[in-house]
Design an enzyme around this catalytic site. Structure first.
Site, mmCIF file in Angstrom:
data_model
loop_
_atom_site.group_PDB
_atom_site.id
_atom_site.type_symbol
_atom_site.label_atom_id
_atom_site.label_comp_id
_atom_site.label_asym_id
_atom_site.label_seq_id
_atom_site.Cartn_x
_atom_site.Cartn_y
_atom_site.Cartn_z
ATOM 1 N N TYR A 63 -16.207 4.185 6.816
ATOM 2 C CA TYR A 63 -14.748 4.013 6.932
ATOM 3 C C TYR A 63 -14.271 4.401 8.329
ATOM 4 O O TYR A 63 -13.593 3.614 9.007
ATOM 5 C CB TYR A 63 -14.050 4.864 5.865
ATOM 6 N N THR A 108 -6.935 6.958 11.761
ATOM 7 C CA THR A 108 -7.289 8.114 10.945
ATOM 8 C C THR A 108 -7.979 9.234 11.719
ATOM 9 O O THR A 108 -8.657 8.974 12.730
ATOM 10 C CB THR A 108 -8.231 7.637 9.811
ATOM 11 N N GLY A 119 0.840 -1.203 0.000
ATOM 12 C CA GLY A 119 0.000 0.000 0.000
ATOM 13 C C GLY A 119 0.873 1.251 0.000
ATOM 14 O O GLY A 119 2.102 1.179 -0.046
ATOM 15 N N THR A 145 -9.233 1.510 2.578
ATOM 16 C CA THR A 145 -9.111 2.971 2.647
ATOM 17 C C THR A 145 -10.003 3.733 1.647
ATOM 18 O O THR A 145 -9.885 4.952 1.543
ATOM 19 C CB THR A 145 -7.641 3.402 2.410
ATOM 20 N N ASP A 155 -2.932 -12.318 4.867
ATOM 21 C CA ASP A 155 -4.250 -11.683 4.988
ATOM 22 C C ASP A 155 -4.479 -11.409 6.480
ATOM 23 O O ASP A 155 -4.557 -12.348 7.280
ATOM 24 C CB ASP A 155 -5.310 -12.643 4.432
ATOM 25 N N TRP A 163 -4.998 12.815 5.948
ATOM 26 C CA TRP A 163 -4.785 13.316 4.578
ATOM 27 C C TRP A 163 -3.428 12.849 4.013
ATOM 28 O O TRP A 163 -2.597 13.642 3.579
ATOM 29 C CB TRP A 163 -4.866 14.848 4.550
ATOM 30 N N LEU A 191 1.520 3.568 2.379
ATOM 31 C CA LEU A 191 2.438 3.726 3.516
ATOM 32 C C LEU A 191 3.447 2.577 3.570
ATOM 33 O O LEU A 191 4.638 2.799 3.818
ATOM 34 C CB LEU A 191 1.653 3.799 4.838
HETATM 35 N N1 LIG Z 1 -4.856 7.404 2.702
HETATM 36 C C1 LIG Z 1 -5.207 8.365 3.562
HETATM 37 O O1 LIG Z 1 -5.518 9.503 3.198
HETATM 38 C C2 LIG Z 1 -5.197 8.071 5.038
HETATM 39 C C3 LIG Z 1 -5.523 9.089 5.925
HETATM 40 C C4 LIG Z 1 -5.497 8.812 7.295
HETATM 41 C C5 LIG Z 1 -5.157 7.547 7.741
HETATM 42 N N2 LIG Z 1 -4.884 6.571 6.842
HETATM 43 C C6 LIG Z 1 -4.529 5.245 7.348
HETATM 44 O O2 LIG Z 1 -3.184 4.993 7.008
HETATM 45 C C7 LIG Z 1 -2.968 3.597 6.810
HETATM 46 C C8 LIG Z 1 -2.240 3.368 5.507
HETATM 47 O O3 LIG Z 1 -3.046 3.877 4.450
HETATM 48 P P1 LIG Z 1 -2.585 3.815 2.924
HETATM 49 O O4 LIG Z 1 -2.966 5.091 2.298
HETATM 50 O O5 LIG Z 1 -1.176 3.319 2.837
HETATM 51 O O6 LIG Z 1 -3.598 2.673 2.410
HETATM 52 P P2 LIG Z 1 -3.556 1.843 1.040
HETATM 53 O O7 LIG Z 1 -2.646 2.476 0.056
HETATM 54 O O8 LIG Z 1 -4.982 1.619 0.668
HETATM 55 O O9 LIG Z 1 -2.887 0.470 1.475
HETATM 56 C C9 LIG Z 1 -3.555 -0.487 2.224
HETATM 57 C C10 LIG Z 1 -2.986 -1.828 1.842
HETATM 58 O O10 LIG Z 1 -3.638 -2.821 2.627
HETATM 59 C C11 LIG Z 1 -3.882 -3.947 1.786
HETATM 60 N N3 LIG Z 1 -4.915 -4.809 2.333
HETATM 61 C C12 LIG Z 1 -6.257 -4.678 2.216
HETATM 62 N N4 LIG Z 1 -6.871 -5.697 2.831
HETATM 63 C C13 LIG Z 1 -5.916 -6.491 3.366
HETATM 64 C C14 LIG Z 1 -5.914 -7.695 4.108
HETATM 65 N N5 LIG Z 1 -7.057 -8.314 4.445
HETATM 66 N N6 LIG Z 1 -4.722 -8.212 4.490
HETATM 67 C C15 LIG Z 1 -3.572 -7.613 4.160
HETATM 68 N N7 LIG Z 1 -3.493 -6.480 3.440
HETATM 69 C C16 LIG Z 1 -4.660 -5.922 3.050
HETATM 70 C C17 LIG Z 1 -4.267 -3.317 0.467
HETATM 71 O O11 LIG Z 1 -4.191 -4.262 -0.576
HETATM 72 P P3 LIG Z 1 -5.126 -4.088 -1.872
HETATM 73 O O12 LIG Z 1 -4.664 -2.821 -2.533
HETATM 74 O O13 LIG Z 1 -4.863 -5.316 -2.638
HETATM 75 O O14 LIG Z 1 -6.546 -3.974 -1.344
HETATM 76 C C18 LIG Z 1 -3.225 -2.205 0.362
HETATM 77 O O15 LIG Z 1 -2.037 -2.674 -0.211
HETATM 78 C C19 LIG Z 1 -4.359 2.959 6.907
HETATM 79 O O16 LIG Z 1 -4.534 2.425 8.186
HETATM 80 C C20 LIG Z 1 -5.310 4.117 6.698
HETATM 81 O O17 LIG Z 1 -6.547 3.891 7.330
HETATM 82 C C21 LIG Z 1 -4.882 6.795 5.503
#
Ligand SMILES: NC(=O)c1ccc[n+]([C@@H]2O[C@H](COP(=O)([O-])OP(=O)(O)OC[C@H]3O[C@@H](n4cnc5c(N)ncnc54)[C@H](OP(=O)(O)O)[C@@H]3O)[C@@H](O)[C@H]2O)c1
Length: 282
Positions: free
Chosen positions: A127, A103, A11, A64, A38, A152, A13
């Site tokens: 979410y 978040t 993902g 996300t 998983d 963000w 991060l």
């Molecule tokens: N993005 C934002 O703006 C934001 C803001 C505040 C907080 N956050 C938090 O920051 C963290 C990182 O976010 P990010 O932006 O890096 O998210 P991301 O790019 O969506 O990455 C999440 C990863 O988790 C994987 N995943 C989904 N289901 C899974 C499972 N059952 N087992 C293992 N892996 C799984 C996804 O794979 P697939 O792609 O194959 O589904 C993806 O590679 C999260 O906790 C998010 O809630 C994000």
């Protein structure tokens, strides 16, 4: 040497951590993406944790898609809530410190001052609700944990607001961006740096913590800054959330009061770095 198991490693991060891993010589990472681990599978999680003596499990896995979650509540709950419960239980059994990411969307946005970790969550959308349930499992079951709420999030590439704005600017003459939601953008490298440095030194603050870049802006101001930094001439029109009509409700105000142990920098300086230089860390 401390060993760190990273889930969701492909993902936004997780990929940032992979890019910066060489900056943490005291940490040895094992990267697990969705296919190799998983997080909703308790047996797989226990097996993965039993493979070596881990100091930390860093959970970068999540559901996300904020708007999509409104029509897929079960899928969001399974990953953000159940997945966090499974990791918390697995870490407790294995004696591993769980580092979980959450978040600003756990808050309802009715405050006018930055939210502290002690403020009561009241998520407005699916979410945020699933992330809040996940946090509660982590607090309840993990024996040692750090939950890092952030806001963000964007990286140099991938699916995020910065890249979406840049992509749209290639085909549109005008963009409508909401101006009544206030928060703080966070560059993934700054978040990874803050967490990684504390894991390496063994000084990670415990419990619920907050990290973002400093200062605040609306999405409209964030978009304007992106185009200014890149020298892109495009008209950005401010619109209200009501006019924009996203599927998920979002907090009108979600600034996070930073946990004092984390050092950060102004969001505009981080954005400049993300858009103009490569692989720089503060
Ligand atoms: N993005 C934002 O703006 C934001 C803001 C505040 C907080 N956050 C938090 O920051 C963290 C990182 O976010 P990010 O932006 O890096 O998210 P991301 O790019 O969506 O990455 C999440 C990863 O988790 C994987 N995943 C989904 N289901 C899974 C499972 N059952 N087992 C293992 N892996 C799984 C996804 O794979 P697939 O792609 O194959 O589904 C993806 O590679 C999260 O906790 C998010 O809630 C994000």
């Amino acid at each position: 040497m401390k060993h760190v198991l990273v889930t969701g490693a492909l993902g936004q991060l997780g990929s940032t951590f992979q890019r910066l891993a060489h900056r943490f010589p005291g940490l040895e990472f094992v990267w697990m993406d969705r296919n190799s681990l998983d997080i909703t599978d308790p047996e797989a999680v226990s097996q993965a944790l039993a493979q070596r003596r881990y100091s930390y499990l860093l959970n970068c896995a999540a559901y996300t898609a904020v708007d999509q979650a409104e029509s897929e509540p079960e899928a969001a709950d399974r990953i953000n809530h159940l997945g966090a419960c499974v990791l918390a239980q697995g870490c407790a059994d294995a004696g591993v410190h769980l580092v979980h990411i959450s978040t600003d969307y756990v808050f309802d946005g009715t405050s006018s001052i930055a939210y502290t970790p002690e403020d009561a969550p009241n998520p407005q959308g699916v979410y945020g609700a699933t992330k809040w349930k996940g946090e509660q499992c982590v607090s309840r079951y993990a024996q040692r944990y750090t939950t890092v709420r952030t806001s963000w999030l964007y990286d140099r590439t991938g699916k995020n607001f910065v890249q979406t704005m840049l992509r749209l600017s290639q085909t549109q003459k005008e963009l409508r961006v909401v101006n009544d939601q206030i928060g703080s953008p966070t560059f993934t490298e700054d978040l990874a740096w803050a967490i990684g440095a504390h894991m390496e030194q063994g000084t990670l603050p415990k419990g619920i913590t907050h990290f973002s870049n400093t200062g605040s802006c609306s999405w409209f101001e964030f978009a304007q800054a992106i185009f200014e930094e890149r020298g892109i001439d495009i008209h950005v029109a401010p619109v209200s959330s009501a006019a924009y009509q996203a599927a998920a409700p979002r907090p009108a105000y979600s600034l996070l009061a930073l946990t004092p142990q984390y050092s950060s920098r102004p969001w505009r300086a981080a954005l400049k770095d993300a858009l103009t230089t490569h692989n720089q860390t503060p």
